[in-house]
Design an enzyme around this catalytic site. Structure first.
Site, short mmCIF file in Angstrom:
data_model
loop_
_atom_site.label_atom_id
_atom_site.label_comp_id
_atom_site.label_asym_id
_atom_site.label_seq_id
_atom_site.Cartn_x
_atom_site.Cartn_y
_atom_site.Cartn_z
N ASP A 98 54.19 -5.53 86.44
CA ASP A 98 54.33 -4.96 87.77
C ASP A 98 55.52 -5.70 88.43
O ASP A 98 55.92 -6.77 87.95
CB ASP A 98 53.02 -5.21 88.52
CG ASP A 98 53.09 -4.80 89.97
OD1 ASP A 98 53.55 -3.68 90.24
OD2 ASP A 98 52.69 -5.61 90.83
N LEU A 99 56.06 -5.17 89.48
CA LEU A 99 57.21 -5.82 90.13
C LEU A 99 56.79 -6.60 91.39
O LEU A 99 56.79 -7.82 91.41
CB LEU A 99 58.28 -4.77 90.47
CG LEU A 99 59.51 -5.29 91.22
CD1 LEU A 99 60.30 -6.28 90.37
CD2 LEU A 99 60.40 -4.11 91.62
N ASP A 100 56.40 -5.83 92.42
CA ASP A 100 56.07 -6.45 93.71
C ASP A 100 54.79 -7.28 93.58
O ASP A 100 53.74 -6.74 93.25
CB ASP A 100 55.89 -5.34 94.74
CG ASP A 100 55.44 -5.87 96.09
OD1 ASP A 100 55.71 -7.05 96.38
OD2 ASP A 100 54.81 -5.11 96.85
N THR A 118 58.11 -8.64 97.38
CA THR A 118 58.76 -7.68 98.30
C THR A 118 57.76 -7.11 99.31
O THR A 118 58.15 -6.39 100.22
CB THR A 118 59.43 -6.53 97.50
OG1 THR A 118 58.65 -6.24 96.36
CG2 THR A 118 60.83 -6.91 97.07
N LYS A 168 49.49 -2.29 98.73
CA LYS A 168 50.12 -2.90 97.55
C LYS A 168 49.92 -2.02 96.31
O LYS A 168 48.80 -1.63 96.00
CB LYS A 168 49.56 -4.30 97.31
CG LYS A 168 50.11 -5.29 98.32
CD LYS A 168 49.73 -6.71 97.97
CE LYS A 168 50.40 -7.67 98.95
NZ LYS A 168 49.96 -9.06 98.73
N ILE A 179 50.79 0.96 95.92
CA ILE A 179 50.63 2.38 96.29
C ILE A 179 52.03 2.99 96.53
O ILE A 179 52.88 2.36 97.16
CB ILE A 179 49.80 2.49 97.60
CG1 ILE A 179 48.47 1.74 97.47
CG2 ILE A 179 49.59 3.94 98.01
CD1 ILE A 179 47.48 2.32 96.50
N SER A 224 56.26 -0.36 87.68
CA SER A 224 56.19 -0.52 89.15
C SER A 224 56.20 0.84 89.82
O SER A 224 56.90 1.75 89.36
CB SER A 224 57.40 -1.33 89.62
OG SER A 224 57.53 -1.24 91.02
N ALA A 225 55.46 0.95 90.92
CA ALA A 225 55.48 2.18 91.71
C ALA A 225 56.79 2.32 92.48
O ALA A 225 57.06 3.37 93.07
CB ALA A 225 54.30 2.18 92.68
N ASN A 280 62.79 1.58 93.88
CA ASN A 280 63.88 0.62 94.06
C ASN A 280 63.90 -0.45 92.97
O ASN A 280 64.71 -1.37 93.04
CB ASN A 280 63.73 -0.06 95.42
CG ASN A 280 63.94 0.90 96.58
OD1 ASN A 280 65.03 1.45 96.75
ND2 ASN A 280 62.91 1.14 97.39
N LYS A 319 49.00 4.38 90.10
CA LYS A 319 47.94 3.42 89.83
C LYS A 319 46.75 3.74 90.75
O LYS A 319 47.01 4.13 91.89
CB LYS A 319 48.43 1.99 90.10
CG LYS A 319 49.64 1.60 89.26
CD LYS A 319 50.24 0.27 89.75
CE LYS A 319 51.57 0.02 89.08
NZ LYS A 319 52.25 -1.19 89.54
N GLU A 363 49.64 -8.00 86.68
CA GLU A 363 49.47 -7.28 87.94
C GLU A 363 48.92 -8.19 89.04
O GLU A 363 48.15 -9.10 88.76
CB GLU A 363 48.46 -6.14 87.76
CG GLU A 363 49.07 -4.77 87.64
CD GLU A 363 49.65 -4.21 88.95
OE1 GLU A 363 49.44 -4.82 90.02
OE2 GLU A 363 50.31 -3.17 88.89
N ASP A 364 49.28 -7.88 90.29
CA ASP A 364 48.73 -8.62 91.43
C ASP A 364 47.75 -7.78 92.25
O ASP A 364 47.13 -8.29 93.17
CB ASP A 364 49.86 -9.08 92.37
CG ASP A 364 50.51 -7.92 93.07
OD1 ASP A 364 50.86 -6.93 92.40
OD2 ASP A 364 50.65 -7.97 94.31
P1 B16 Z 1 59.25 2.05 96.96
P2 B16 Z 1 54.66 -2.44 92.70
C1 B16 Z 1 54.92 -1.07 94.97
O1 B16 Z 1 55.43 -1.98 94.05
C2 B16 Z 1 54.61 -1.78 96.27
O2 B16 Z 1 53.57 -2.72 96.08
C3 B16 Z 1 54.17 -0.78 97.30
O3 B16 Z 1 53.91 -1.44 98.53
C4 B16 Z 1 55.30 0.26 97.49
O4 B16 Z 1 54.92 1.26 98.43
C5 B16 Z 1 55.59 0.91 96.14
O5 B16 Z 1 55.96 -0.09 95.22
C6 B16 Z 1 56.70 1.94 96.23
O6 B16 Z 1 57.90 1.28 96.53
O7 B16 Z 1 59.05 2.53 98.36
O8 B16 Z 1 60.30 0.97 96.82
O9 B16 Z 1 59.46 3.19 95.99
O10 B16 Z 1 53.61 -3.43 93.13
O11 B16 Z 1 54.10 -1.20 92.00
O12 B16 Z 1 55.78 -3.09 91.94
MG MG Z 2 52.25 -5.30 92.77
#
Ligand code: B16
Ligand code: MG
Length: 216
Positions: free
Chosen positions: A8-10, A16, A44, A46, A115-116, A119, A146, A170-171
């Site tokens: 996972d990223l964030d 982030t 998180k 989502i 990652s969702a 970016n 997810k 994952e966090d």
């Molecule tokens: P974006 P992850 C998720 O990252 C974030 O935890 C979540 O808060 C965010 O809405 C989602 O990415 C989408 O991000 O707006 O940059 O497309 O934890 O899946 O790495």
């Molecule tokens: Mg995460």
């Protein structure tokens, strides 16, 4: 038998969430909705549009906007979020991440990102770790987010690893559920929350070594 790592990223590679929070809080405020850090926890992992829907529902405004208006709101949030990422650098990698990625490379274990975040490629480039990853799943290609396992299965397949031989990091609870539903080994990373269903939980990646995953 070939092992692979899916991250996972964030919350795993970098934090982030604090920037997502600032941008969502500002957008919500302009809509007359107040969100706090506890509510931010529920966002998180989502996706962007699902996060917006959750905020609008929280503020009882879920029926006030057309799809086009919601897309414009999500774009406004993302514009602010991307501005907040301007100074992101290698210093923003979470502790232990760089060491672990170097160990994975030395051991020829492929790595992918699940990652969702749309970016993700830009963030990984700013962090200076883009080249460690064989593939970044494009969240636009997913039918479900997810806790559906789809993103994790795609990530493992992208690096030619069977899900049963992949280890996911994952966090967020939704992410752990997705990793387990994919048939993978789940490593939860959180100092504050108990991630139920994780095969192993640590507070930080500094507690992990690639060696410990070679024979599981
Ligand atoms: P974006 P992850 C998720 O990252 C974030 O935890 C979540 O808060 C965010 O809405 C989602 O990415 C989408 O991000 O707006 O940059 O497309 O934890 O899946 O790495
Ligand atoms: Mg995460």
């Amino acid at each position: 038998m070939k092992k692979g790592f899916v991250f996972d990223l964030d919350g795993v590679i970098t934090d982030t969430a604090k920037f997502h929070y600032i941008a969502w809080k500002d957008l919500a405020k302009n809509l007359g909705i107040t969100i706090d850090e506890a509510f931010n926890e529920t966002l998180k992992g989502i996706s962007r549009m699902d996060s917006l829907d959750k905020i609008l529902t929280y503020g009882n405004r879920e029926n006030d906007f057309t799809l086009a208006e919601k897309e414009a709101l999500a774009q406004t949030k993302n514009d602010e979020y991307v501005k907040l990422l301007a100074d992101l650098s290698a210093e923003d990698l979470l502790p232990g991440v760089h060491d672990f990625l170097v160990q994975a490379k030395e051991n020829n274990i492929p790595c992918a990102i699940a990652s969702a975040s749309k970016n993700a490629p830009m963030i990984l480039e700013k962090l200076g770790v883009l080249d460690f990853f064989g593939h970044i799943v494009d969240p636009e290609t997913l039918k479900k987010g997810k806790p559906d396992p789809e993103i994790f299965v795609k990530a493992a397949e992208s690096i030619n690893v069977e899900p049963k031989d992949a280890i996911g990091f994952e966090d967020a609870q939704a992410g752990i559920e997705g990793i387990k539903a994919a048939g993978m080994y789940a490593v939860g990373i959180s100092e504050t929350e108990t991630l139920s269903g994780a095969d192993l939980q640590v507070a930080s990646m500094t507690e992990l070594s690639v060696e410990q995953f070679m024979h599981i």
